[in-house]
Write a protein that holds these residues in place. Structure first.
Motif, PDB file in Angstrom:
ATOM      1  N   ALA A   1       0.825  -1.209   0.000  1.00 49.99           N
ATOM      2  CA  ALA A   1       0.000   0.000   0.000  1.00 49.99           C
ATOM      3  C   ALA A   1       0.865   1.268   0.000  1.00 49.99           C
ATOM      4  N   HIS A   2       1.914   1.261   0.810  1.00 44.18           N
ATOM      5  CA  HIS A   2       2.782   2.448   0.931  1.00 44.18           C
ATOM      6  C   HIS A   2       3.422   2.824  -0.407  1.00 44.18           C
ATOM      7  N   THR A   3       3.877   1.835  -1.158  1.00 43.54           N
ATOM      8  CA  THR A   3       4.502   2.133  -2.446  1.00 43.54           C
ATOM      9  C   THR A   3       3.487   2.731  -3.426  1.00 43.54           C
TER      10      THR A   3
ATOM     11  N   GLN B   1      12.154   3.298  -8.287  1.00 38.17           N
ATOM     12  CA  GLN B   1      13.327   2.928  -7.483  1.00 38.17           C
ATOM     13  C   GLN B   1      12.926   2.713  -6.025  1.00 38.17           C
ATOM     14  N   HIS B   2      12.023   3.551  -5.541  1.00 37.89           N
ATOM     15  CA  HIS B   2      11.491   3.414  -4.179  1.00 37.89           C
ATOM     16  C   HIS B   2      10.783   2.078  -4.024  1.00 37.89           C
ATOM     17  N   GLU B   3       9.965   1.711  -4.994  1.00 37.40           N
ATOM     18  CA  GLU B   3       9.253   0.430  -4.893  1.00 37.40           C
ATOM     19  C   GLU B   3      10.238  -0.741  -4.892  1.00 37.40           C
TER      20      GLU B   3
ATOM     21  N   ASN C   1       1.530   6.921   4.705  1.00 36.14           N
ATOM     22  CA  ASN C   1       2.695   7.813   4.703  1.00 36.14           C
ATOM     23  C   ASN C   1       3.711   7.204   5.665  1.00 36.14           C
ATOM     24  N   SER C   2       4.956   7.157   5.255  1.00 40.21           N
ATOM     25  CA  SER C   2       5.975   6.520   6.095  1.00 40.21           C
ATOM     26  C   SER C   2       6.604   7.533   7.047  1.00 40.21           C
ATOM     27  N   TYR C   3       7.342   8.495   6.481  1.00 43.96           N
ATOM     28  CA  TYR C   3       8.071   9.433   7.344  1.00 43.96           C
ATOM     29  C   TYR C   3       8.103  10.842   6.780  1.00 43.96           C
TER      30      TYR C   3
ATOM     31  N   GLN D   1      13.219  -0.676  -3.656  1.00 40.92           N
ATOM     32  CA  GLN D   1      13.786  -0.759  -2.298  1.00 40.92           C
ATOM     33  C   GLN D   1      12.829  -1.484  -1.356  1.00 40.92           C
ATOM     34  N   HIS D   2      11.544  -1.207  -1.510  1.00 43.56           N
ATOM     35  CA  HIS D   2      10.576  -1.892  -0.666  1.00 43.56           C
ATOM     36  C   HIS D   2      10.434  -3.367  -1.032  1.00 43.56           C
ATOM     37  N   GLN D   3      10.731  -3.726  -2.266  1.00 38.28           N
ATOM     38  CA  GLN D   3      10.707  -5.150  -2.611  1.00 38.28           C
ATOM     39  C   GLN D   3      11.744  -5.920  -1.785  1.00 38.28           C
TER      40      GLN D   3
HETATM   41 FE   LIG Z   1       9.162   4.106   1.482  1.00 39.98          FE
END
Ligand SMILES: [Fe+2]
Length: 419
Positions: free
Chosen positions: A60-62, A151-153, A90-92, A155-157
């Motif tokens: 969900a966050h991604t 790129q963010h997604e 929202n993370s941070y 990293q979450h992978q």
């Molecule tokens: Fe994130």
């Protein structure tokens, strides 16, 4: 989930570049769901510690990231799937509003997994429409943010993998996350004898410059002075680390940094996080075993050791009569003749604090919070692991974690002064 197609209304002059982005977007998004596919809805809701997040939250966050950074600011008329999700996912990002506390993400039993899948499909369709139909100004502004979102997604992978492994390591049955025939997630076991590769020392250029994506923390490119050193041609193996364990490495305070020794005593560390000692009641066996994506397997002495904290990596290096490389030594040796296992095996702790490069400037806007505000109290890891999506890491990539973190696929490579 079906894969959205490129809409036929894309401006002809922009279509090739946008089509590539659309295909890449679909592929990256699909990979997240593929990683989660062996997991039940219950698996995907669990949070095993404050530092880890549920798989469902990652999914969900991604998606929220694309809504918050690309669609909301740059796609006129975009309606969020559910306005309440900004608070949940929202993370941070302080500049994007209040958020649910990180240590309590496992309490988010609602929305359910089906709803999160619907959220992903909604965002996928909206992003594909944006890629195909955005005017030139919107595309110029948001294209780099779209790439950042991918790129963010990725990293979450990797975090989906390491977080579920930690969760499963807390389950008394130590279940497997991946099927037994998933060779891509197994560490190599053909490690040759260690060789030392010399570097004569020089002023070298480090950091990213030129073509291709890089995070802001990899810039600006700048010179650093390296003194002569030698770098191991491969990673430290489980067999080598087992000697450190069996020769009392975890009982000798003189090998450890002060904070590291305090962590050993406070946490009761006696071996890497994923290791099972002979006779461990969770999976009794006569020899050492290692818990990983495919469950509990015999320790492979030739495979790289992983799931180490910085403290453990530094203590091993001390025991071995060596040290950890700086991140710049590591970068300078990226393509040295004879070097192996630089990426795709395990992240490698360095002796470098995660600091800004000279002249560093965070990205403008909310994404300025992506990296820069974490530049204190963390160490840099270089390389990339079996869980890093192919093509994501690079020579100048800077991963970072606090020194006590040991649920990542993190190992070490030795360095030393020239003999
Ligand atoms: Fe994130």
């Amino acid at each position: 989930m079906s894969t959205p197609s490129i809409l036929p209304s894309a401006p002809a002059a922009l279509q090739p570049g946008r089509a590539r982005m659309g295909e890449r977007f679909a592929a990256v998004r699909a990979h997240s769901l593929q990683l989660a596919s062996p997991l039940s809805a219950e698996d995907q809701c669990v949070q095993s510690m404050p530092d880890a997040s549920p798989t469902k939250w990652h999914l969900a966050h991604t998606s929220w990231f694309f809504e918050a950074v690309v669609l909301g600011p740059h796609a006129p008329g975009h309606e969020p799937f559910d306005p309440a999700y900004a608070h949940l996912f929202n993370s941070y990002y302080e500049s994007l509003g209040p958020r649910h506390p990180r240590p309590q993400r496992g309490l988010l039993t609602r929305p359910g997994l089906d709803e999160v899948h619907a959220y992903r499909a909604y965002v996928d369709a909206a992003v594909q429409s944006f890629i195909a139909g955005a005017d030139a100004a919107a595309w110029a502004a948001a294209g780099p943010l779209l790439e950042l979102g991918l790129q963010h997604e990725q990293q979450h992978q990797e975090l989906i993998a390491t977080d579920i492994l930690h969760a499963f390591s807390c389950h008394p049955q130590l279940p497997a996350w991946q099927p037994q025939d998933a060779p891509a997630l197994r560490l190599a076991s053909t490690t040759p004898p260690l060789r030392w590769l010399p570097h004569p020392g020089a002023t070298v250029e480090v950091g990213h410059a030129g073509e291709g994506f890089a995070f802001d923390n990899e810039t600006p490119r700048h010179p650093v002075l390296l003194h002569p050193f030698e770098l191991a041609d491969r990673l430290v193996t489980c067999g080598e680390y087992l000697r450190f364990v069996e020769e009392g490495g975890y009982t000798r305070p003189t090998l450890w940094l002060s904070d590291g020794w305090a962590a050993v005593q406070a946490q009761g560390w006696t071996a890497p996080a994923c290791w099972l000692a002979p006779g461990d009641p969770r999976a009794p066996a006569a020899d050492w075993q290692v818990f990983g994506p495919q469950g509990v397997r015999p320790l492979d002495p030739a495979a790289p050791v992983t799931q180490l904290s910085f403290y453990e990596a530094a203590a091993y290096a001390e025991w071995a009569g060596a040290r950890l490389p700086t991140e710049f030594e590591w970068e300078a040796m990226w393509n040295a003749p004879g070097i192996t296992q630089m990426t795709g095996h395990a992240w490698q702790w360095t002796r470098s604090s995660y600091d800004p490069y000279p002249g560093f400037r965070p990205l403008a806007g909310a994404v300025g919070e992506y990296n820069g505000k974490f530049m204190v109290g963390q160490l840099v890891l270089r390389g990339g692991s079996v869980f890093t999506p192919p093509g994501h890491a690079r020579r100048t990539y800077r991963n970072f974690f606090p020194p006590a973190a040991r649920w990542q696929c993190s190992g070490l490579r030795l360095a030393r002064r020239c003999a």
